[in-house]
Design a protein around this motif. Sequence first.
Motif, PDB file in Angstrom:
ATOM      1  N   SER A  29       0.945  -1.216   0.046  1.00 50.62           N
ATOM      2  CA  SER A  29      -0.155  -0.013   0.088  1.00 50.62           C
ATOM      3  C   SER A  29       0.915   1.250   0.099  1.00 50.62           C
ATOM      4  N   ASP A  30       1.998   1.161  -0.100  1.00 50.02           N
ATOM      5  CA  ASP A  30       3.117   2.280  -0.113  1.00 50.02           C
ATOM      6  C   ASP A  30       3.162   3.114   1.200  1.00 50.02           C
ATOM      7  N   LEU A  31       2.948   2.338   2.243  1.00 46.92           N
ATOM      8  CA  LEU A  31       2.748   3.103   3.506  1.00 46.92           C
ATOM      9  C   LEU A  31       4.069   3.237   4.183  1.00 46.92           C
ATOM     10  N   ASN A  32       4.411   4.377   4.831  1.00 44.16           N
ATOM     11  CA  ASN A  32       5.583   4.537   5.577  1.00 44.16           C
ATOM     12  C   ASN A  32       5.212   4.960   6.928  1.00 44.16           C
ATOM     13  N   ASP A  33       3.908   5.246   7.095  1.00 47.19           N
ATOM     14  CA  ASP A  33       3.121   5.857   8.317  1.00 47.19           C
ATOM     15  C   ASP A  33       1.994   4.990   8.803  1.00 47.19           C
ATOM     16  N   ILE A  45      -4.299  -9.781  13.738  1.00 50.22           N
ATOM     17  CA  ILE A  45      -3.368 -10.073  12.290  1.00 50.22           C
ATOM     18  C   ILE A  45      -3.296  -8.909  11.559  1.00 50.22           C
ATOM     19  N   LEU A  46      -1.602  -8.540  11.380  1.00 46.73           N
ATOM     20  CA  LEU A  46      -1.510  -7.326  10.501  1.00 46.73           C
ATOM     21  C   LEU A  46      -0.537  -7.522   9.513  1.00 46.73           C
ATOM     22  N   VAL A  47      -0.822  -7.355   8.101  1.00 48.32           N
ATOM     23  CA  VAL A  47       0.032  -7.779   7.079  1.00 48.32           C
ATOM     24  C   VAL A  47       0.411  -6.241   6.504  1.00 48.32           C
ATOM     25  N   LEU A  48       1.623  -6.132   6.753  1.00 49.15           N
ATOM     26  CA  LEU A  48       2.270  -4.909   6.087  1.00 49.15           C
ATOM     27  C   LEU A  48       3.189  -4.941   5.194  1.00 49.15           C
ATOM     28  N   SER A  49       3.390  -6.202   4.529  1.00 52.49           N
ATOM     29  CA  SER A  49       4.564  -6.536   3.761  1.00 52.49           C
ATOM     30  C   SER A  49       4.570  -5.845   2.424  1.00 52.49           C
ATOM     31  N   ALA A  50       5.721  -5.435   1.738  1.00 56.04           N
ATOM     32  CA  ALA A  50       5.880  -4.716   0.950  1.00 56.04           C
ATOM     33  C   ALA A  50       5.393  -3.283   0.776  1.00 56.04           C
ATOM     34  N   ASN A  51       5.868  -2.646   2.152  1.00 55.30           N
ATOM     35  CA  ASN A  51       5.663  -1.128   2.161  1.00 55.30           C
ATOM     36  C   ASN A  51       6.749  -0.444   2.580  1.00 55.30           C
ATOM     37  N   ASN A  52       7.000   0.591   2.996  1.00 51.46           N
ATOM     38  CA  ASN A  52       8.131   1.347   3.352  1.00 51.46           C
ATOM     39  C   ASN A  52       8.142   1.602   4.959  1.00 51.46           C
ATOM     40  N   ARG A  71       7.454  -8.352   5.579  1.00 47.10           N
ATOM     41  CA  ARG A  71       8.442  -8.723   4.630  1.00 47.10           C
ATOM     42  C   ARG A  71       8.485  -7.602   3.795  1.00 47.10           C
ATOM     43  N   ASN A  72       9.730  -7.388   3.291  1.00 47.17           N
ATOM     44  CA  ASN A  72      10.038  -6.573   2.307  1.00 47.17           C
ATOM     45  C   ASN A  72       9.907  -4.941   2.740  1.00 47.17           C
ATOM     46  N   ASN A  73      10.297  -4.376   3.647  1.00 47.71           N
ATOM     47  CA  ASN A  73       9.863  -3.170   4.136  1.00 47.71           C
ATOM     48  C   ASN A  73      11.358  -2.403   4.262  1.00 47.71           C
ATOM     49  N   LYS A  74      11.653  -1.378   5.138  1.00 50.58           N
ATOM     50  CA  LYS A  74      12.833  -0.595   5.246  1.00 50.58           C
ATOM     51  C   LYS A  74      13.305  -0.603   6.527  1.00 50.58           C
ATOM     52  N   ILE A  75      12.990  -1.557   7.185  1.00 50.85           N
ATOM     53  CA  ILE A  75      13.614  -1.613   8.814  1.00 50.85           C
ATOM     54  C   ILE A  75      15.158  -1.954   8.718  1.00 50.85           C
ATOM     55  N   LYS A  76      15.860  -1.007   8.894  1.00 48.84           N
ATOM     56  CA  LYS A  76      17.297  -1.232   9.018  1.00 48.84           C
ATOM     57  C   LYS A  76      18.068  -1.590  10.224  1.00 48.84           C
ATOM     58  N   SER A  77      17.457  -1.442  11.521  1.00 49.55           N
ATOM     59  CA  SER A  77      18.044  -1.842  12.619  1.00 49.55           C
ATOM     60  C   SER A  77      17.010  -2.937  13.519  1.00 49.55           C
ATOM     61  N   LEU A  78      17.879  -3.852  13.615  1.00 46.72           N
ATOM     62  CA  LEU A  78      17.008  -5.025  14.456  1.00 46.72           C
ATOM     63  C   LEU A  78      16.677  -4.548  15.849  1.00 46.72           C
ATOM     64  N   ASN A  79      17.370  -3.612  16.377  1.00 47.55           N
ATOM     65  CA  ASN A  79      17.046  -2.983  17.620  1.00 47.55           C
ATOM     66  C   ASN A  79      15.576  -2.717  17.646  1.00 47.55           C
ATOM     67  N   GLU A  80      14.813  -2.323  16.512  1.00 42.97           N
ATOM     68  CA  GLU A  80      13.434  -2.214  16.705  1.00 42.97           C
ATOM     69  C   GLU A  80      12.493  -3.223  17.050  1.00 42.97           C
ATOM     70  N   ILE A  81      13.192  -4.532  17.016  1.00 46.61           N
ATOM     71  CA  ILE A  81      12.559  -5.502  17.848  1.00 46.61           C
ATOM     72  C   ILE A  81      12.143  -5.351  19.269  1.00 46.61           C
ATOM     73  N   TYR A  82      12.795  -4.460  19.843  1.00 47.50           N
ATOM     74  CA  TYR A  82      12.433  -4.019  21.247  1.00 47.50           C
ATOM     75  C   TYR A  82      10.841  -3.546  21.590  1.00 47.50           C
ATOM     76  N   TYR A  83      10.498  -3.110  20.285  1.00 51.15           N
ATOM     77  CA  TYR A  83       9.086  -2.537  20.410  1.00 51.15           C
ATOM     78  C   TYR A  83       7.915  -3.659  20.572  1.00 51.15           C
ATOM     79  N   LEU A  84       8.482  -5.048  20.122  1.00 48.20           N
ATOM     80  CA  LEU A  84       7.653  -5.839  19.904  1.00 48.20           C
ATOM     81  C   LEU A  84       7.651  -6.875  21.128  1.00 48.20           C
ATOM     82  N   LYS A  85       8.734  -6.699  21.898  1.00 48.54           N
ATOM     83  CA  LYS A  85       8.918  -7.523  23.385  1.00 48.54           C
ATOM     84  C   LYS A  85       7.697  -7.494  24.417  1.00 48.54           C
ATOM     85  N   GLY A  86       6.865  -6.472  24.085  1.00 45.68           N
ATOM     86  CA  GLY A  86       5.712  -6.453  25.389  1.00 45.68           C
ATOM     87  C   GLY A  86       4.462  -7.078  24.781  1.00 45.68           C
TER      88      GLY A  86
END
Length: 240
Positions: A29-33, A45-52, A71-86
């Motif tokens: 969906s060409d989403l970045n926000d 269930i959240l599908v955000l594959s092939a966005n920005n 899948r196939n987004n622009k997440i550069k830092s694996l540290n972003e995983i922190y936000y999913l820990k909860g």
Amino acid sequence: MESLTLDTALQGNQGKDLETVKKLNLWASDLNDVSLVKEMPNLEILVLSANNISSLKDIQFCENLRELYLRNNKIKSLNEIYYLKGLKNLKILWLDENPCSYTKKYRLNVIKNLKNLEYLDNKPITEEEVKQAIEAGLEFNNPSDSIEEYEKLILPLNNYENENSNGFESIEETEKSNFDLTNGLENEEFQESEIVKGKECISNDQIKSDNVLSAILILLENLTSNQLDEVIVHCQKLKN
């Protein structure tokens, strides 16, 4: 690039407000926000594959999330995983084809931090992987932590070690064969890929060269068949 809107979020959902949304398919969906998902506490269930998408910060508020496809987004830092820990109900995560997925010990580090996860990139998490993650994985405490390993630009896959002694290979199939939020929704497919064990030490010149090559390969993926033919012809001229 676009931002997720209220109309888009409610489209295909019978509910009249965001709190009633449980499934949301925003593939390609060409989403970045997607900050609007903060208002969807019952999303499962959240599908955000092939966005920005470049950050997972907003997803941390989806407390009932069970499946997340990025899948196939622009997440550069694996540290972003922190936000999913909860997200204690999160069982399925698809993060492949993001820059962070090509970092060293990617799979082990994700497993280390998301202890309730059962599937990562369409591959079941084994007991052996859990043991290895406990011993060798890094614990992410804050997204702002400076971890050099995760801030590198994409390097070719052969610069990183294989996390599985038997190899890691994605088999071409649908991302979610039984997931259909709207009538006629097409299932997305992904191409076969593999991580190959490479050299541990490379020179600075080699790193620079590899980064240039990686950038070129990424650009090639967005070209049409005719444009690719032109590139091939030009490369043949340079080779000769």
